[in-house]
Design a protein around this motif. Sequence first.
Motif, PDB file in Angstrom:
ATOM      1  N   THR A  35       9.510   6.718 -10.127  1.00  0.00           N
ATOM      2  CA  THR A  35       8.301   6.699 -10.956  1.00  0.00           C
ATOM      3  C   THR A  35       7.136   6.024 -10.222  1.00  0.00           C
ATOM      4  O   THR A  35       6.069   5.830 -10.795  1.00  0.00           O
ATOM      5  CB  THR A  35       8.564   5.937 -12.287  1.00  0.00           C
ATOM      6  N   ALA A  36       7.347   5.688  -8.945  1.00  0.00           N
ATOM      7  CA  ALA A  36       6.288   5.016  -8.181  1.00  0.00           C
ATOM      8  C   ALA A  36       5.091   5.950  -7.986  1.00  0.00           C
ATOM      9  O   ALA A  36       5.267   7.155  -7.804  1.00  0.00           O
ATOM     10  CB  ALA A  36       6.829   4.583  -6.823  1.00  0.00           C
ATOM     11  N   ASP A  37       3.928   5.379  -8.001  1.00  0.00           N
ATOM     12  CA  ASP A  37       2.689   6.150  -7.852  1.00  0.00           C
ATOM     13  C   ASP A  37       2.316   6.198  -6.362  1.00  0.00           C
ATOM     14  O   ASP A  37       1.412   5.498  -5.913  1.00  0.00           O
ATOM     15  CB  ASP A  37       1.592   5.458  -8.684  1.00  0.00           C
ATOM     16  N   LEU A  38       3.028   7.041  -5.606  1.00  0.00           N
ATOM     17  CA  LEU A  38       2.784   7.137  -4.165  1.00  0.00           C
ATOM     18  C   LEU A  38       1.643   8.118  -3.902  1.00  0.00           C
ATOM     19  O   LEU A  38       1.461   9.065  -4.666  1.00  0.00           O
ATOM     20  CB  LEU A  38       4.053   7.625  -3.450  1.00  0.00           C
ATOM     21  N   GLU A  64       6.708  -4.620  -1.387  1.00  0.00           N
ATOM     22  CA  GLU A  64       6.315  -5.497  -2.496  1.00  0.00           C
ATOM     23  C   GLU A  64       6.363  -4.737  -3.831  1.00  0.00           C
ATOM     24  O   GLU A  64       6.853  -5.244  -4.840  1.00  0.00           O
ATOM     25  CB  GLU A  64       4.888  -6.033  -2.233  1.00  0.00           C
ATOM     26  N   THR A  65       5.876  -3.494  -3.804  1.00  0.00           N
ATOM     27  CA  THR A  65       5.939  -2.648  -5.014  1.00  0.00           C
ATOM     28  C   THR A  65       7.399  -2.433  -5.424  1.00  0.00           C
ATOM     29  O   THR A  65       7.757  -2.550  -6.598  1.00  0.00           O
ATOM     30  CB  THR A  65       5.263  -1.282  -4.739  1.00  0.00           C
ATOM     31  N   ALA A  66       8.224  -2.122  -4.435  1.00  0.00           N
ATOM     32  CA  ALA A  66       9.643  -1.870  -4.718  1.00  0.00           C
ATOM     33  C   ALA A  66      10.319  -3.114  -5.299  1.00  0.00           C
ATOM     34  O   ALA A  66      11.150  -3.014  -6.210  1.00  0.00           O
ATOM     35  CB  ALA A  66      10.359  -1.415  -3.448  1.00  0.00           C
ATOM     36  N   ARG A  67       9.940  -4.286  -4.782  1.00  0.00           N
ATOM     37  CA  ARG A  67      10.554  -5.530  -5.303  1.00  0.00           C
ATOM     38  C   ARG A  67      10.283  -5.676  -6.795  1.00  0.00           C
ATOM     39  O   ARG A  67      11.099  -6.182  -7.540  1.00  0.00           O
ATOM     40  CB  ARG A  67       9.993  -6.744  -4.560  1.00  0.00           C
ATOM     41  N   ARG A  68       9.102  -5.222  -7.213  1.00  0.00           N
ATOM     42  CA  ARG A  68       8.740  -5.354  -8.638  1.00  0.00           C
ATOM     43  C   ARG A  68       9.465  -4.329  -9.501  1.00  0.00           C
ATOM     44  O   ARG A  68       9.814  -4.626 -10.634  1.00  0.00           O
ATOM     45  CB  ARG A  68       7.223  -5.175  -8.805  1.00  0.00           C
ATOM     46  N   ALA A 115      13.348   5.143   2.832  1.00  0.00           N
ATOM     47  CA  ALA A 115      14.105   4.125   3.583  1.00  0.00           C
ATOM     48  C   ALA A 115      14.344   2.891   2.708  1.00  0.00           C
ATOM     49  O   ALA A 115      15.427   2.284   2.754  1.00  0.00           O
ATOM     50  CB  ALA A 115      13.352   3.743   4.853  1.00  0.00           C
ATOM     51  N   ILE A 116      13.357   2.529   1.900  1.00  0.00           N
ATOM     52  CA  ILE A 116      13.524   1.394   0.982  1.00  0.00           C
ATOM     53  C   ILE A 116      14.584   1.742  -0.065  1.00  0.00           C
ATOM     54  O   ILE A 116      15.465   0.935  -0.385  1.00  0.00           O
ATOM     55  CB  ILE A 116      12.175   1.044   0.308  1.00  0.00           C
ATOM     56  N   GLU A 156       5.972  -1.345  13.704  1.00  0.00           N
ATOM     57  CA  GLU A 156       5.744  -2.758  14.047  1.00  0.00           C
ATOM     58  C   GLU A 156       5.268  -3.487  12.793  1.00  0.00           C
ATOM     59  O   GLU A 156       4.251  -3.088  12.200  1.00  0.00           O
ATOM     60  CB  GLU A 156       4.666  -2.864  15.128  1.00  0.00           C
ATOM     61  N   PRO A 157       5.947  -4.559  12.350  1.00  0.00           N
ATOM     62  CA  PRO A 157       5.538  -5.240  11.114  1.00  0.00           C
ATOM     63  C   PRO A 157       4.084  -5.710  11.142  1.00  0.00           C
ATOM     64  O   PRO A 157       3.432  -5.750  10.096  1.00  0.00           O
ATOM     65  CB  PRO A 157       6.502  -6.424  11.016  1.00  0.00           C
ATOM     66  N   ASP A 158       3.573  -6.043  12.351  1.00  0.00           N
ATOM     67  CA  ASP A 158       2.192  -6.563  12.428  1.00  0.00           C
ATOM     68  C   ASP A 158       1.128  -5.480  12.594  1.00  0.00           C
ATOM     69  O   ASP A 158      -0.048  -5.797  12.725  1.00  0.00           O
ATOM     70  CB  ASP A 158       2.072  -7.549  13.598  1.00  0.00           C
ATOM     71  N   SER A 159       1.501  -4.249  12.586  1.00  0.00           N
ATOM     72  CA  SER A 159       0.543  -3.154  12.771  1.00  0.00           C
ATOM     73  C   SER A 159      -0.033  -2.733  11.414  1.00  0.00           C
ATOM     74  O   SER A 159       0.483  -3.134  10.363  1.00  0.00           O
ATOM     75  CB  SER A 159       1.269  -1.967  13.408  1.00  0.00           C
ATOM     76  N   PRO A 160      -1.089  -1.894  11.403  1.00  0.00           N
ATOM     77  CA  PRO A 160      -1.594  -1.369  10.118  1.00  0.00           C
ATOM     78  C   PRO A 160      -0.497  -0.647   9.327  1.00  0.00           C
ATOM     79  O   PRO A 160      -0.389  -0.810   8.106  1.00  0.00           O
ATOM     80  CB  PRO A 160      -2.704  -0.398  10.546  1.00  0.00           C
ATOM     81  N   ASP A 161       0.336   0.153  10.019  1.00  0.00           N
ATOM     82  CA  ASP A 161       1.457   0.806   9.327  1.00  0.00           C
ATOM     83  C   ASP A 161       2.412  -0.231   8.728  1.00  0.00           C
ATOM     84  O   ASP A 161       2.936  -0.066   7.624  1.00  0.00           O
ATOM     85  CB  ASP A 161       2.237   1.696  10.307  1.00  0.00           C
ATOM     86  N   GLY A 162       2.628  -1.300   9.487  1.00  0.00           N
ATOM     87  CA  GLY A 162       3.514  -2.370   9.013  1.00  0.00           C
ATOM     88  C   GLY A 162       2.973  -3.007   7.740  1.00  0.00           C
ATOM     89  O   GLY A 162       3.745  -3.362   6.842  1.00  0.00           O
ATOM     90  N   ARG A 163       1.647  -3.126   7.669  1.00  0.00           N
ATOM     91  CA  ARG A 163       1.065  -3.731   6.451  1.00  0.00           C
ATOM     92  C   ARG A 163       1.220  -2.785   5.255  1.00  0.00           C
ATOM     93  O   ARG A 163       1.483  -3.224   4.131  1.00  0.00           O
ATOM     94  CB  ARG A 163      -0.397  -4.102   6.702  1.00  0.00           C
ATOM     95  N   THR A 164       1.063  -1.487   5.511  1.00  0.00           N
ATOM     96  CA  THR A 164       1.296  -0.513   4.414  1.00  0.00           C
ATOM     97  C   THR A 164       2.755  -0.587   3.959  1.00  0.00           C
ATOM     98  O   THR A 164       3.054  -0.581   2.754  1.00  0.00           O
ATOM     99  CB  THR A 164       0.972   0.920   4.893  1.00  0.00           C
ATOM    100  N   LEU A 165       3.655  -0.670   4.931  1.00  0.00           N
ATOM    101  CA  LEU A 165       5.081  -0.769   4.598  1.00  0.00           C
ATOM    102  C   LEU A 165       5.347  -2.038   3.782  1.00  0.00           C
ATOM    103  O   LEU A 165       6.104  -2.004   2.795  1.00  0.00           O
ATOM    104  CB  LEU A 165       5.908  -0.770   5.890  1.00  0.00           C
ATOM    105  N   ALA A 166       4.717  -3.142   4.158  1.00  0.00           N
ATOM    106  CA  ALA A 166       4.909  -4.404   3.420  1.00  0.00           C
ATOM    107  C   ALA A 166       4.441  -4.252   1.970  1.00  0.00           C
ATOM    108  O   ALA A 166       5.079  -4.769   1.044  1.00  0.00           O
ATOM    109  CB  ALA A 166       4.143  -5.528   4.115  1.00  0.00           C
ATOM    110  N   GLU A 167       3.349  -3.521   1.767  1.00  0.00           N
ATOM    111  CA  GLU A 167       2.865  -3.304   0.391  1.00  0.00           C
ATOM    112  C   GLU A 167       3.864  -2.464  -0.408  1.00  0.00           C
ATOM    113  O   GLU A 167       4.120  -2.733  -1.585  1.00  0.00           O
ATOM    114  CB  GLU A 167       1.506  -2.589   0.417  1.00  0.00           C
ATOM    115  N   LEU A 168       4.415  -1.451   0.257  1.00  0.00           N
ATOM    116  CA  LEU A 168       5.417  -0.621  -0.429  1.00  0.00           C
ATOM    117  C   LEU A 168       6.641  -1.460  -0.817  1.00  0.00           C
ATOM    118  O   LEU A 168       7.192  -1.323  -1.914  1.00  0.00           O
ATOM    119  CB  LEU A 168       5.862   0.534   0.483  1.00  0.00           C
TER     120      LEU A 168
END
Length: 227
Positions: free
Chosen positions: A97-100, A37-41, A113-114, A23-35
């Motif tokens: 090279t992402a720092d996961l 954002e990282t991928a966009r950069r 998935a991204i 769910e985009p509005d869930s805590p998991d969704g917020r973590t996914l949104a951060e990922l």
Amino acid sequence: MKTLSDIPFELDLVSIAKTVHVEPDSPDGRTLAELIETARRMARPKALYTEAFIDAKGAETVTVDGITFTSRMLRANLEPIERVFPFIATCGHEMDTADLPAGDFLVEFWWDAIKAVLLGTAIRHLNEHLKHRYALGRTASMSPGSGDVDVWPIEQQAELFALLGDVKGQIGVELTESFLMKPNKTVSGICFATEVDFHSCQVCRRKDCPSRGAPFDPHLWDQHQHG
Ligand code: SF4
């Protein structure tokens, strides 16, 4: 050899969240949104291809620019063809090279998935580029290791990479000893113009594959078995 390295892409939170059942509005969704954002950069999806010509055709072989591939299905698909486009499309090695966070399998799954979305973008960009530049109509492609194991054995990645030259130097993709590619979200193959729809999934008996792009075709499969 031509490299496509400036491929525009979009990473849409809602559709990726749907793919990974978050769910985009869930805590998991917020973590996914951060990922995302990282991928966009950091993401740099890429593709590499060459225009190549068939030198010779045997009973089950095709020789392209001096390199011989053995696959009855590839040979059959290229029967009326003289020109092919060996290619590799990738999400881009930068994504590896992402720092996961180490050992967080959920985050790794979401990151994958991204990467898959980026790979899809690279494939579409390459297809559109080829169709536009070479005025191709309908096209199809085959990949070593796609479909059932003997359709086009994965070991022939070695020949495909040889045909494409310094792949690592050009787009950062490496071939492992087991003929898999790094980054994992990378596709290699030979694209060709065709009047007939062909998809490797038509000759793949794997059940419940989430990536199936065409139904299994028993008639085509039978042709492949018996020539
Ligand atoms: S059905 Fe799945 S495993 Fe088989 S060729 Fe298609 S995508 Fe690959």
